[in-house]
Design a protein around this motif. Sequence first.
Motif, PDB file in Angstrom:
ATOM      1  N   GLY A 170       0.825  -1.208   0.000  1.00 46.56           N
ATOM      2  CA  GLY A 170       0.000   0.000   0.000  1.00 46.56           C
ATOM      3  C   GLY A 170       0.856   1.252   0.000  1.00 46.56           C
ATOM      4  N   ALA A 171       1.919   1.234   0.798  1.00 47.43           N
ATOM      5  CA  ALA A 171       2.829   2.385   0.838  1.00 47.43           C
ATOM      6  C   ALA A 171       3.508   2.581  -0.512  1.00 47.43           C
ATOM      7  CB  ALA A 171       3.868   2.185   1.933  1.00 47.43           C
ATOM      8  N   LEU A 172       3.890   1.493  -1.159  1.00 48.70           N
ATOM      9  CA  LEU A 172       4.531   1.610  -2.475  1.00 48.70           C
ATOM     10  C   LEU A 172       3.558   2.082  -3.546  1.00 48.70           C
ATOM     11  CD1 LEU A 172       6.869  -1.515  -2.459  1.00 48.70           C
ATOM     12  CD2 LEU A 172       7.550   0.885  -2.390  1.00 48.70           C
ATOM     13  N   MET A 173       2.282   1.739  -3.425  1.00 52.13           N
ATOM     14  CA  MET A 173       1.291   2.214  -4.395  1.00 52.13           C
ATOM     15  C   MET A 173       1.114   3.728  -4.302  1.00 52.13           C
ATOM     16  SD  MET A 173       0.121  -0.043  -6.472  1.00 52.13           S
ATOM     17  CE  MET A 173      -1.399   0.660  -7.062  1.00 52.13           C
ATOM     18  N   ARG A 174       1.337   4.287  -3.109  1.00 54.18           N
ATOM     19  CA  ARG A 174       1.222   5.731  -2.934  1.00 54.18           C
ATOM     20  C   ARG A 174       2.533   6.455  -3.233  1.00 54.18           C
ATOM     21  NH1 ARG A 174      -1.407   3.498   1.422  1.00 54.18           N
ATOM     22  NH2 ARG A 174       0.326   3.922   2.831  1.00 54.18           N
ATOM     23  N   SER A 175       3.613   5.725  -3.386  1.00 51.85           N
ATOM     24  CA  SER A 175       4.934   6.307  -3.651  1.00 51.85           C
ATOM     25  C   SER A 175       5.159   6.429  -5.152  1.00 51.85           C
ATOM     26  CB  SER A 175       6.021   5.409  -3.058  1.00 51.85           C
ATOM     27  OG  SER A 175       5.842   5.280  -1.672  1.00 51.85           O
ATOM     28  N   ILE A 222      10.261   3.868  -7.277  1.00 47.55           N
ATOM     29  CA  ILE A 222      10.756   3.253  -6.033  1.00 47.55           C
ATOM     30  C   ILE A 222      10.529   1.744  -6.082  1.00 47.55           C
ATOM     31  CG2 ILE A 222      10.395   3.111  -3.536  1.00 47.55           C
ATOM     32  CD1 ILE A 222       9.894   6.129  -3.572  1.00 47.55           C
ATOM     33  N   SER A 223       9.355   1.324  -6.530  1.00 46.67           N
ATOM     34  CA  SER A 223       9.070  -0.108  -6.666  1.00 46.67           C
ATOM     35  C   SER A 223       9.978  -0.735  -7.724  1.00 46.67           C
ATOM     36  CB  SER A 223       7.610  -0.331  -7.037  1.00 46.67           C
ATOM     37  OG  SER A 223       6.774   0.121  -6.015  1.00 46.67           O
ATOM     38  N   PHE A 269       6.985  -6.462  -6.972  1.00 47.51           N
ATOM     39  CA  PHE A 269       7.434  -5.077  -7.030  1.00 47.51           C
ATOM     40  C   PHE A 269       7.358  -4.521  -8.446  1.00 47.51           C
ATOM     41  CE2 PHE A 269       9.343  -6.942  -3.271  1.00 47.51           C
ATOM     42  CZ  PHE A 269       8.902  -6.049  -2.299  1.00 47.51           C
ATOM     43  N   LEU A 270       7.573  -5.362  -9.442  1.00 45.25           N
ATOM     44  CA  LEU A 270       7.403  -4.928 -10.831  1.00 45.25           C
ATOM     45  C   LEU A 270       5.936  -4.632 -11.125  1.00 45.25           C
ATOM     46  CD1 LEU A 270       9.856  -7.333 -12.684  1.00 45.25           C
ATOM     47  CD2 LEU A 270      10.103  -4.858 -12.366  1.00 45.25           C
ATOM     48  N   VAL A 271       5.057  -5.478 -10.625  1.00 47.50           N
ATOM     49  CA  VAL A 271       3.621  -5.255 -10.819  1.00 47.50           C
ATOM     50  C   VAL A 271       3.194  -3.948 -10.155  1.00 47.50           C
ATOM     51  CG1 VAL A 271       1.316  -6.134 -10.234  1.00 47.50           C
ATOM     52  CG2 VAL A 271       3.057  -7.690 -11.121  1.00 47.50           C
ATOM     53  N   ILE A 272       3.675  -3.713  -8.934  1.00 42.69           N
ATOM     54  CA  ILE A 272       3.339  -2.468  -8.240  1.00 42.69           C
ATOM     55  C   ILE A 272       3.902  -1.269  -8.989  1.00 42.69           C
ATOM     56  CG2 ILE A 272       3.777  -1.133  -6.133  1.00 42.69           C
ATOM     57  CD1 ILE A 272       3.509  -3.807  -4.625  1.00 42.69           C
ATOM     58  N   VAL A 322       4.343  -0.961 -12.193  1.00 42.44           N
ATOM     59  CA  VAL A 322       3.487  -0.729 -13.363  1.00 42.44           C
ATOM     60  C   VAL A 322       2.157  -0.100 -12.942  1.00 42.44           C
ATOM     61  CG1 VAL A 322       2.170  -1.890 -15.180  1.00 42.44           C
ATOM     62  CG2 VAL A 322       4.552  -2.509 -14.786  1.00 42.44           C
ATOM     63  N   LEU A 323       1.527  -0.644 -11.896  1.00 47.03           N
ATOM     64  CA  LEU A 323       0.249  -0.092 -11.433  1.00 47.03           C
ATOM     65  C   LEU A 323       0.399   1.338 -10.927  1.00 47.03           C
ATOM     66  CD1 LEU A 323      -1.280  -3.144  -9.533  1.00 47.03           C
ATOM     67  CD2 LEU A 323      -2.040  -2.176 -11.699  1.00 47.03           C
ATOM     68  N   ALA A 324       1.427   1.592 -10.130  1.00 51.72           N
ATOM     69  CA  ALA A 324       1.641   2.944  -9.604  1.00 51.72           C
ATOM     70  C   ALA A 324       1.958   3.915 -10.744  1.00 51.72           C
ATOM     71  CB  ALA A 324       2.767   2.942  -8.573  1.00 51.72           C
ATOM     72  N   GLY A 325       2.755   3.487 -11.693  1.00 52.57           N
ATOM     73  CA  GLY A 325       3.070   4.337 -12.849  1.00 52.57           C
ATOM     74  C   GLY A 325       1.833   4.649 -13.670  1.00 52.57           C
ATOM     75  N   TRP A 326       0.982   3.665 -13.851  1.00 48.66           N
ATOM     76  CA  TRP A 326      -0.255   3.865 -14.607  1.00 48.66           C
ATOM     77  C   TRP A 326      -1.158   4.870 -13.888  1.00 48.66           C
ATOM     78  CZ3 TRP A 326      -5.389   1.896 -13.633  1.00 48.66           C
ATOM     79  CH2 TRP A 326      -6.256   2.059 -14.714  1.00 48.66           C
ATOM     80  N   ARG A 327      -1.298   4.713 -12.568  1.00 47.95           N
ATOM     81  CA  ARG A 327      -2.115   5.647 -11.787  1.00 47.95           C
ATOM     82  C   ARG A 327      -1.537   7.058 -11.833  1.00 47.95           C
ATOM     83  NH1 ARG A 327      -3.698   3.050  -5.956  1.00 47.95           N
ATOM     84  NH2 ARG A 327      -5.324   1.643  -6.678  1.00 47.95           N
TER      85      ARG A 327
END
Length: 191
Positions: free
Chosen positions: A12-17, A21-22, A52-55, A57-62
């Motif tokens: 969750g913290a990485l999704m907001r970062s 970083i991921s 971490f790669l999936v996160i 990609v998801l964080a970058g997309w968001r």
Amino acid sequence: MKFKAFNDSIFGALMRSPWWISAVIALVFIVGAIAGLPKEYWAVGVFGAVPFLVIAVLAGWRQARAPSASRVDAVAAAVAAMPWPAFASAVQAGFERDGCQVERLDGGGADFALNKGGHVALVSARRWKAARTGVEPLRELQAVRERLGAREAVYIALGDISPSAQAYAGKHGISFMAAPALAKLLRGLKG
């Protein structure tokens, strides 16, 4: 869909970062696996990088879809200058564009009832210009939520939110829609 159960986890913290970083953590896993494991076990070590790669990609997309800071500031300034009828119409149009059926509510506590897929959410927006939000308007929203049996409650606020209001909201599952989320909702608004 929001995964609220994971908000306090490392994921969750990485999704907001920031997304990178991921990606760096994944790279450290990969380099560490290649440097520290025998060749026949590299794949197992590298596999640890996959979440971490999936996160990343998801964080970058968001983050790519999120409005820029200048856009957020422009929308916040524009809505702060609006009278209630214009703001209410803009918010209603934004929710409808996002696929919600919107019903305006009369009375205190909540201003809109949103229905999407059979799930009802209440939105309180009338005090969006308040410099600081305290607990009382959240109590009013929660009372209407309980009376109507709504699943979610959202409070729109451009100003600061007091620590006691944040604690009350956390205890009762009320979410806040601040300037960044409002800029996303009102993406067609000229700022």
